[in-house]
Design a protein around this motif. Structure first.
Motif, PDB file in Angstrom:
ATOM      1  N   UNK A 197       5.012  -1.391  -1.923  1.00  0.00           N
ATOM      2  CA  UNK A 197       5.579  -0.256  -1.204  1.00  0.00           C
ATOM      3  C   UNK A 197       4.703   0.969  -1.443  1.00  0.00           C
ATOM      4  N   UNK A 198       4.311   1.613  -0.367  1.00  0.00           N
ATOM      5  CA  UNK A 198       3.371   2.725  -0.483  1.00  0.00           C
ATOM      6  C   UNK A 198       3.929   3.997   0.154  1.00  0.00           C
ATOM      7  N   UNK A 250      -0.616   7.385   2.042  1.00  0.00           N
ATOM      8  CA  UNK A 250      -1.557   6.815   1.067  1.00  0.00           C
ATOM      9  C   UNK A 250      -2.978   6.834   1.633  1.00  0.00           C
ATOM     10  N   UNK A 282      -5.895   5.724  -0.142  1.00  0.00           N
ATOM     11  CA  UNK A 282      -6.838   4.725  -0.632  1.00  0.00           C
ATOM     12  C   UNK A 282      -6.104   3.394  -0.798  1.00  0.00           C
ATOM     13  N   UNK A 341      -7.534   0.573  -1.806  1.00  0.00           N
ATOM     14  CA  UNK A 341      -8.196  -0.370  -2.710  1.00  0.00           C
ATOM     15  C   UNK A 341      -7.246  -0.910  -3.789  1.00  0.00           C
ATOM     16  N   UNK A 342      -6.480  -0.041  -4.452  1.00  0.00           N
ATOM     17  CA  UNK A 342      -5.555  -0.601  -5.455  1.00  0.00           C
ATOM     18  C   UNK A 342      -4.589  -1.622  -4.837  1.00  0.00           C
ATOM     19  N   UNK A 376      -6.423  -4.844  -4.300  1.00  0.00           N
ATOM     20  CA  UNK A 376      -6.597  -5.462  -5.629  1.00  0.00           C
ATOM     21  C   UNK A 376      -5.334  -6.185  -6.070  1.00  0.00           C
ATOM     22  N   UNK A 377      -4.201  -5.545  -5.836  1.00  0.00           N
ATOM     23  CA  UNK A 377      -2.926  -6.192  -6.202  1.00  0.00           C
ATOM     24  C   UNK A 377      -2.722  -7.492  -5.427  1.00  0.00           C
ATOM     25  N   UNK A 415      -4.894 -10.105  -6.922  1.00  0.00           N
ATOM     26  CA  UNK A 415      -4.462 -10.537  -8.259  1.00  0.00           C
ATOM     27  C   UNK A 415      -3.131 -11.279  -8.219  1.00  0.00           C
ATOM     28  N   UNK A 469     -10.955  -2.026   3.197  1.00  0.00           N
ATOM     29  CA  UNK A 469     -10.899  -2.453   1.790  1.00  0.00           C
ATOM     30  C   UNK A 469     -10.932  -3.976   1.660  1.00  0.00           C
ATOM     31  N   UNK A 476     -12.579  -5.918   3.520  1.00  0.00           N
ATOM     32  CA  UNK A 476     -13.988  -6.298   3.643  1.00  0.00           C
ATOM     33  C   UNK A 476     -14.754  -5.924   2.372  1.00  0.00           C
ATOM     34  N   UNK A 477     -14.500  -4.724   1.863  1.00  0.00           N
ATOM     35  CA  UNK A 477     -15.232  -4.265   0.672  1.00  0.00           C
ATOM     36  C   UNK A 477     -15.049  -5.241  -0.487  1.00  0.00           C
ATOM     37  N   UNK A 478     -13.821  -5.761  -0.638  1.00  0.00           N
ATOM     38  CA  UNK A 478     -13.531  -6.672  -1.753  1.00  0.00           C
ATOM     39  C   UNK A 478     -13.565  -8.136  -1.325  1.00  0.00           C
ATOM     40  N   UNK A 479     -13.998  -8.367  -0.086  1.00  0.00           N
ATOM     41  CA  UNK A 479     -14.145  -9.733   0.443  1.00  0.00           C
ATOM     42  C   UNK A 479     -12.839 -10.516   0.362  1.00  0.00           C
TER      43      UNK A 479
END
Lengths: 432, 288
Positions: A227-228, A232, A234, A236-237, A240-241, A244, A266, A268-271
């Motif tokens: 939930x954002x 928001x 960015x 990226x976090x 990442x979640x 993970x 994002x 794409x950036x983190x594939x």
């Protein structure tokens, strides 16, 4: 001979006639002076032959782009009908007043009060955003003024103001992801897990609730909801979640167009490449393609309206004709906002065509007529309202962006499909 | 958690770059420059036009955008800010707010209201991967540029004649004027340096974040926050402030995304309670 007498004589008007007409004029002036109610209470439509339509939009700030699209829809309707509306047996000129509410509910309430009390508008068109629509609707209800709105999908509108004086031409938020969930459950290999990104807005939360419910029914495990806050910056976090959280087959992001851009950027950036990435209902907003270009390839979404949809209305034979006219007049392709906004005055026009002579804008009469519409043909789709004043929609068609110069393909339901899904989405490194 | 920290650090360097110019102008001219976000947007959109639309090489586009933003800042200083600043520095706040609104409208007429984003990679080396950890190579390059530019700015302020005059004007403009320093010339150069660095920040930022004219105020506020965290008047402070802000931002959005803004501002409030002058702030020295 005085000048006045000379002029009267030249015009062939006798002295007695001059005196008579002067007496008549002074009687009229006296009546206007001593009986102000006679003229001041006469509405603009009767006095000047003008129907006043008013509303507000967030014309400045984060949502100014969207507001401009709505404004474009109103303008397109005006231009299509020659800026005239048939009200009962009279054809009236249309006068618009649209204020900037800055996406601020308090300001919206103030402006709505002003529209009704000072500007004396006959019809109100809705603003954009759940809280602003609720603020507008509350004031309109106090004055028993009918409002048709297209800016809030949340069920809160139905619960608090729907059906009495507020009608909503945007489908319920919960309906948005229904067809997407049906579609995804039919893919091979069937996805096992789904994650959602939910922005802090009533409508987006309702979508996520529906996704969770449907996922359980369709045998897909909902594993994560992020939930954002709505602004928001960015993502990226968030990505990442998602990465993970283990194997996630489908990611469904609610929210508007800017978060979609950030999310894909994002990913794409983190594939990060799930089997299907759904960008919600705004992936067809032009700014999304402009920002992402070829990175849009493979992105799924749901669409409220597209030029290829098979709808029509009294002025346009199909949605493509509407889109062409929009492009001709506005200089760019319409989004669903334009189609939806265009439909609001069109619906007013529909119910006012046989309006009662003495009180054409009577809210109760208009309300009954709107509720009586059954599949009214519009380029927004067939219009029927439920008893809470909400347009009835089964779900939003599923689309996918495909190709290096990505184009929209409608995938589902089959009756509207013009392409087939590219599923599962390949890794970023394999996309060419 | 290590990856969150590293990504936060990478982002933080760009945040610091965003704030250097703001800190400089605030410290030397003693004004809150609301057009600061405009410089970021301008740098980003010029880079977008040169790289994505005209096909210039990215490094050349970035340098040109930085120079163009420096020029814009100089024009604004000379044509508008200087006149009001000499009469009443406080009024510059209102003036720059008005300028920001007008310039935003001009940008919207020029570039439109849509968000722009550059899709750029380092050819042959798009990503760096260590185990599960992936980072776009361009972000590492951006990080290095941000640190290097911070170093250049620090050396320029500490070791050059220009830096000495800037510091003299910052610490005591009247004494500096009595010593024959051309105060308005120093102010102009300061604003141009602010534009150069902020334009560079915008040029780098648009490779990772969508930018549009309406976003200018957001970036002005971000710059202000970073300066408050790092401490007014200290270039190393701004760098540390930016890095801390980047890390804290990522941690908050990773672990408690729904409450992230509240957490970030709570952290700021606590920091100001413990250390009102910021991490590296000069405190009373520059509070003239």
């Amino acid at each position: 001979m005085s000048d006045a007498k000379r002029r009267a004589s030249r015009a062939g008007i006798g002295r007695r006639r001059l005196l008579k007409s002067a007496a008549g004029s002074s009687a009229l002036i006296s009546a206007a002076t001593y009986l102000p109610g006679l003229t001041l209470s006469t509405p603009a439509w009767a006095q000047k032959g003008v129907v006043k339509i008013g509303g507000s939009l967030p014309l400045s700030g984060s949502f100014e782009k969207v507001a401009a699209l709505y404004r474009g829809g109103y303008d397109l309707w005006s231009k299509t009908v020659g800026n005239k509306m048939r009200v009962g047996d009279r054809e009236l000129d249309v006068e618009w007043t649209i204020y900037d509410d800055e996406f601020n509910p308090a300001r919206t309430a103030q402006l709505t009060e002003r529209l009704i009390s000072s500007d004396k508008v006959d019809l109100i068109v809705g603003t954009y955003g759940t809280d602003t629509v609720l603020a507008q609707g509350a004031i309109a209800r106090r004055y028993k003024k009918l409002t048709i709105q297209a800016g809030a999908a949340s069920a809160r509108v139905d619960e608090e103001i729907g059906g009495t004086t507020t009608f909503t031409v945007v489908g319920a938020a919960a309906a948005y992801p229904r067809l997407a969930m049906e579609f995804i459950a039919k893919q091979n290999p069937k996805p096992k897990t789904i994650a959602t990104i939910t922005y802090d807005d009533a409508a987006y939360k309702e979508m996520t609730v529906e996704i969770k419910k449907l996922a359980a029914e369709l045998g897909i495990k909902h594993v994560l909801d992020v939930e954002l806050p709505i602004n928001t910056q960015d993502l990226r976090p968030t990505v990442l979640r998602l990465m993970r959280a283990g194997a996630i087959d489908v990611v469904y992001s609610t929210g508007h167009d800017v978060p979609v851009i950030k999310l894909v950027q994002e990913c794409q950036a983190l594939q990060f490449s799930p089997k299907a990435l759904f960008g919600g209902h705004l992936t067809t907003t032009p700014s999304v393609k402009q920002a992402l270009k070829e990175r849009l390839n493979y992105l799924y979404g749901v669409a409220m309206w597209l030029p290829q949809f098979p709808y029509k209305d009294p002025y346009f034979a199909n949605c493509q004709a509407f889109a062409n006219k929009h492009k001709e007049l506005m200089g760019f392709e319409p989004t669903y906002h334009a189609a939806m906004a265009y439909t609001i005055p069109l619906l007013y026009e529909t119910v006012l065509r046989d309006a009662p002579k003495d009180d054409p804008f009577n809210s109760e009469v208009m309300r009954k007529k709107l509720l009586a519409l059954k599949g009214e043909q519009t380029i927004w789709g067939p219009v029927s309202f439920n008893d809470r004043g909400r347009i009835t929609v089964a779900g939003l068609p599923v689309i996918q962006w495909q190709g290096q110069d990505p184009q929209v393909k409608v995938l589902y339901p089959d009756s509207m499909a013009d392409g087939s899904a590219k599923y599962p989405t390949p890794a970023w490194s394999a996309r060419g | 958690m290590l990856d969150v920290l590293i990504y936060g650090l990478l982002r933080g360097a760009t945040f610091a770059l965003v704030a250097f110019g703001f800190s400089l102008v605030l410290g030397v001219l003693n004004i809150v420059n609301i057009t600061h976000g405009i410089f970021i947007i301008f740098g980003g959109l010029i880079t977008y036009t040169l790289f994505s639309e005209l096909g210039w090489p990215l490094p050349l586009a970035v340098v040109t955008a930085s120079l163009a933003t420096g020029a814009l800042a100089g024009v604004l200083q000379k044509a508008f800010i200087e006149r009001v600043h000499s009469a009443n520095p406080l009024m510059v706040l209102v003036q720059t707010l008005g300028l920001a609104i007008v310039i935003t409208s001009i940008f919207e007429k020029t570039w439109g209201t849509s968000e722009r984003l550059i899709n750029a990679i380092i050819p042959g080396y798009p990503i760096i991967q260590v185990g599960d950890f992936i980072v776009p190579t361009l972000e590492v390059v951006t990080f290095v540029i941000a640190l290097a530019s911070a170093g250049v700015l620090y050396l320029a302020m500490e070791r050059t004649e220009f830096g000495r005059t800037v510091r003299a004007c910052r610490d005591n403009p009247r004494s500096a004027a009595l010593l024959g320093i051309d105060i308005s010339g120093v102010y102009l150069k300061t604003m141009i340096v602010c534009g150069l660095w902020t334009g560079l920040a915008g040029a780098l930022l648009i490779t990772t974040q969508p930018l549009a004219p309406y976003m200018h105020l957001h970036w002005t506020i971000e710059a202000f926050l970073i300066v408050i965290i790092g401490g007014l008047g200290s270039m190393p402070g701004v760098l540390v402030g930016g890095l801390l802000y980047g890390i804290f931002n990522h941690l908050a959005y990773f672990y408690y995304p729904a409450f992230a803004p509240a957490l970030i501002f709570s952290g700021l409030v606590v920091l100001l309670l413990v250390r009102p002058q910021g991490v590296f702030g000069l405190g009373a020295v520059i509070r003239k």
